[in-house]
Design a protein around this motif. Sequence first.
Motif, short mmCIF file in Angstrom:
data_model
loop_
_atom_site.label_atom_id
_atom_site.label_comp_id
_atom_site.label_asym_id
_atom_site.label_seq_id
_atom_site.Cartn_x
_atom_site.Cartn_y
_atom_site.Cartn_z
N LEU A 131 0.82 -1.24 0.00
CA LEU A 131 0.00 0.00 0.00
C LEU A 131 0.84 1.28 0.00
CD1 LEU A 131 -2.90 1.19 0.07
CD2 LEU A 131 -2.72 1.15 2.57
N PRO A 132 1.85 1.39 0.89
CA PRO A 132 2.64 2.64 0.86
C PRO A 132 3.28 2.90 -0.50
CG PRO A 132 3.18 1.35 2.81
CD PRO A 132 2.25 0.51 1.99
N LEU A 133 3.78 1.85 -1.16
CA LEU A 133 4.42 2.06 -2.47
C LEU A 133 3.37 2.45 -3.51
CD1 LEU A 133 6.86 2.10 -4.32
CD2 LEU A 133 6.72 -0.40 -4.53
N ARG A 134 2.19 1.86 -3.42
CA ARG A 134 1.14 2.23 -4.40
C ARG A 134 0.73 3.69 -4.20
NH1 ARG A 134 -1.39 -2.35 -2.76
NH2 ARG A 134 -3.46 -1.42 -2.58
N VAL A 135 0.64 4.12 -2.94
CA VAL A 135 0.28 5.53 -2.68
C VAL A 135 1.38 6.45 -3.22
CG1 VAL A 135 -0.13 7.26 -0.88
CG2 VAL A 135 -1.18 4.99 -0.69
N GLY A 161 20.54 3.14 -18.90
CA GLY A 161 19.33 3.49 -19.65
C GLY A 161 18.08 2.87 -19.08
N ASN A 162 18.07 2.55 -17.80
CA ASN A 162 16.87 1.93 -17.24
C ASN A 162 16.74 2.26 -15.75
OD1 ASN A 162 14.56 0.43 -16.93
ND2 ASN A 162 15.35 -1.33 -18.06
N VAL A 163 16.57 3.55 -15.48
CA VAL A 163 16.48 4.04 -14.10
C VAL A 163 15.30 3.39 -13.36
CG1 VAL A 163 16.04 6.15 -12.77
CG2 VAL A 163 17.50 6.24 -14.78
N THR A 164 14.22 3.15 -14.10
CA THR A 164 13.02 2.60 -13.47
C THR A 164 13.28 1.25 -12.82
OG1 THR A 164 11.75 3.72 -15.15
CG2 THR A 164 10.59 2.07 -13.86
N THR A 165 14.12 0.43 -13.49
CA THR A 165 14.43 -0.88 -12.93
C THR A 165 15.16 -0.72 -11.60
OG1 THR A 165 14.54 -1.78 -15.15
CG2 THR A 165 15.59 -3.08 -13.43
N GLY A 166 16.07 0.25 -11.53
CA GLY A 166 16.78 0.52 -10.27
C GLY A 166 15.80 0.93 -9.18
N PHE A 167 14.81 1.75 -9.54
CA PHE A 167 13.79 2.20 -8.59
C PHE A 167 13.02 0.98 -8.04
CE2 PHE A 167 9.42 3.42 -7.70
CZ PHE A 167 9.54 4.59 -6.97
N ILE A 168 12.59 0.11 -8.93
CA ILE A 168 11.79 -1.05 -8.48
C ILE A 168 12.67 -1.99 -7.64
CG2 ILE A 168 10.42 -3.06 -9.23
CD1 ILE A 168 9.78 -1.42 -11.82
N ASP A 169 13.92 -2.20 -8.08
CA ASP A 169 14.83 -3.07 -7.32
C ASP A 169 15.06 -2.53 -5.90
OD1 ASP A 169 15.09 -4.92 -9.31
OD2 ASP A 169 17.04 -4.21 -10.01
N PHE A 170 15.17 -1.20 -5.79
CA PHE A 170 15.37 -0.61 -4.46
C PHE A 170 14.17 -0.96 -3.56
CE2 PHE A 170 14.25 2.84 -1.55
CZ PHE A 170 15.35 2.80 -0.70
N HIS A 208 12.14 -3.35 -3.90
CA HIS A 208 12.13 -4.80 -3.67
C HIS A 208 13.05 -5.12 -2.50
CE1 HIS A 208 13.37 -9.05 -4.93
NE2 HIS A 208 12.10 -9.12 -4.54
N ARG A 209 14.22 -4.46 -2.47
CA ARG A 209 15.20 -4.72 -1.41
C ARG A 209 14.64 -4.34 -0.04
NH1 ARG A 209 19.48 -2.06 -4.12
NH2 ARG A 209 19.38 -3.39 -5.93
N ILE A 210 13.84 -3.28 0.04
CA ILE A 210 13.32 -2.89 1.36
C ILE A 210 11.95 -3.54 1.63
CG2 ILE A 210 14.62 -0.71 1.39
CD1 ILE A 210 11.92 0.73 0.90
N GLY A 211 11.53 -4.43 0.74
CA GLY A 211 10.34 -5.24 1.00
C GLY A 211 9.01 -4.61 0.60
N TRP A 212 9.05 -3.49 -0.12
CA TRP A 212 7.78 -2.86 -0.52
C TRP A 212 7.26 -3.40 -1.86
CZ3 TRP A 212 7.12 3.05 0.80
CH2 TRP A 212 7.42 3.24 2.15
N ALA A 213 8.19 -3.90 -2.70
CA ALA A 213 7.80 -4.49 -3.99
C ALA A 213 8.12 -5.98 -3.95
CB ALA A 213 8.57 -3.82 -5.13
N SER A 214 7.27 -6.78 -4.59
CA SER A 214 7.51 -8.23 -4.58
C SER A 214 7.03 -8.82 -5.91
CB SER A 214 6.74 -8.86 -3.42
OG SER A 214 5.36 -8.55 -3.56
N GLY A 215 7.31 -10.11 -6.08
CA GLY A 215 6.81 -10.83 -7.25
C GLY A 215 7.29 -10.24 -8.58
N LEU A 216 8.55 -9.82 -8.62
CA LEU A 216 9.10 -9.23 -9.84
C LEU A 216 9.16 -10.30 -10.94
CD1 LEU A 216 9.79 -7.05 -7.75
CD2 LEU A 216 12.11 -7.03 -8.61
N LYS A 217 8.48 -10.02 -12.07
CA LYS A 217 8.46 -11.03 -13.15
C LYS A 217 9.54 -10.70 -14.18
CE LYS A 217 3.48 -11.41 -12.74
NZ LYS A 217 2.28 -10.80 -13.26
N THR A 218 10.18 -11.75 -14.69
CA THR A 218 11.17 -11.50 -15.74
C THR A 218 11.16 -12.68 -16.71
OG1 THR A 218 13.44 -10.81 -16.13
CG2 THR A 218 13.13 -12.37 -14.34
#
Length: 324
Positions: free
Chosen positions: A96-100, A281-290, A292-302
């Motif tokens: 929820l916090p990340l979605r907000v 050339g992919n700053v967004t991936t770094g944002f999502i990975d960050f 993910h590391r602190i536990g706010w994003a999960s289930g990263l598909k690749t």
Amino acid sequence: MAPNVATRRGPELSEEEVAPPAAGSAAKRPPTEIVWRSVAFFTILHILSVAGLVRALTAARWQTLVFGLFCYCIGGVGVTAGAHRLWSHRSFSANLPLRVLLMLMYTMAGQNHIHEWVRDHRLHHRHSETDADPHDATRGFFFAHCGWLVVRKHPQVKLQGRHTDLSDLEADPVVMFQKRWYLPLAAVMVVGLPTLVPYLCWGESLLDAYLIAVLKYVVTLHGTWLVNSAAHMWGMHPYDRHIHPAENRSVAALAFGEGWHNYHHSFPWDYKAAELPNYTGNVTTGFIDFFHRIGWASGLKTVSADIIQRRAARNGDGSYKAPH
Ligand code: ST9
Ligand code: ZN
Ligand code: ZN
């Protein structure tokens, strides 16, 4: 198409409605109906942004420029990580916090509510370069870039769009809150904050702060629109030579990693939207990975290297080089 982007049947449709939309059917296209309100909106916006550019180059404080760049990044990543990779493609999950946070960041980009953005984008993937694609690039650079925002949509967009399943968005209170309160939220995020912060924090003139906020908005719009125009026209096709979306390095740099568009249309569920091994050339991936590391994003598909390489060998234009 993203895994979650299932289709559902709406009310009974006629045969013509159910038939897949035709590509390049300019002869049968209904006459273009210009929406003059939108033309006026974009014209005023561009006039103000030119004034903003002049003030940025001649009079504005450096702090205002740095802050404008910061807001461009915030809004841009709100679009790429939020509206695009999270809500359109469900390529990862967010708490929820990340979605907000992503909703507020996205709102700063001023691209309508998430529900409408995703509705058009899912349709774009399902019916790329056909009449049902809201920004069909076969209608030319200008139409794909911003022309589609100043004319009534093709009837096929509305007909085929009725099959788009948006139930996941409708179940997300953050998305529905943003839809309900879009105008006041946008007023605060697009212009209000970017004007008031420079005015209150380092004494920028109110007019200059406002004009540079508008400039920031217009640059964010063009950065996004280039994905629909330039990245559908220019670049290599290492993964699939049968589709228009291309690998466009310049767009990727401006749009925080969204220019690797041949890859993205080939594997739209990949949260990286590219095959690159690092954040070049992919700053967004770094944002999502960050997050993910602190536990706010999960289930990263690749996608596995093996699947990518087999697809490139089968469908690519021969320009594919496996990253190290
Ligand atoms: C803006 C959006 O700029 C940009 C989106 C770009 C997306 C890029 C994606 C690329 C990948 C990611 C890259 C990110 C990079 C980021 C980098 C950052 C630096 N399905 O729309 P209406 C039906 S916004 C199903 O009024 P008209 C529906 O019933 C800029 N149904 O159509 C709807 O009613 P409702 C600021 C659909 O009358 C009804 O039709 N905003 C669909 O033809 C009427 O819908 C503006 O300028 C569908 N897809 O008008 C406003 N679509 O909504 C722009 C429609 O009640 N929009 N229906 O359900 C407008 O003024 C109008 O939409 C219009 C068309 C004039 C364009
Ligand atoms: Zn996409
Ligand atoms: Zn595309």
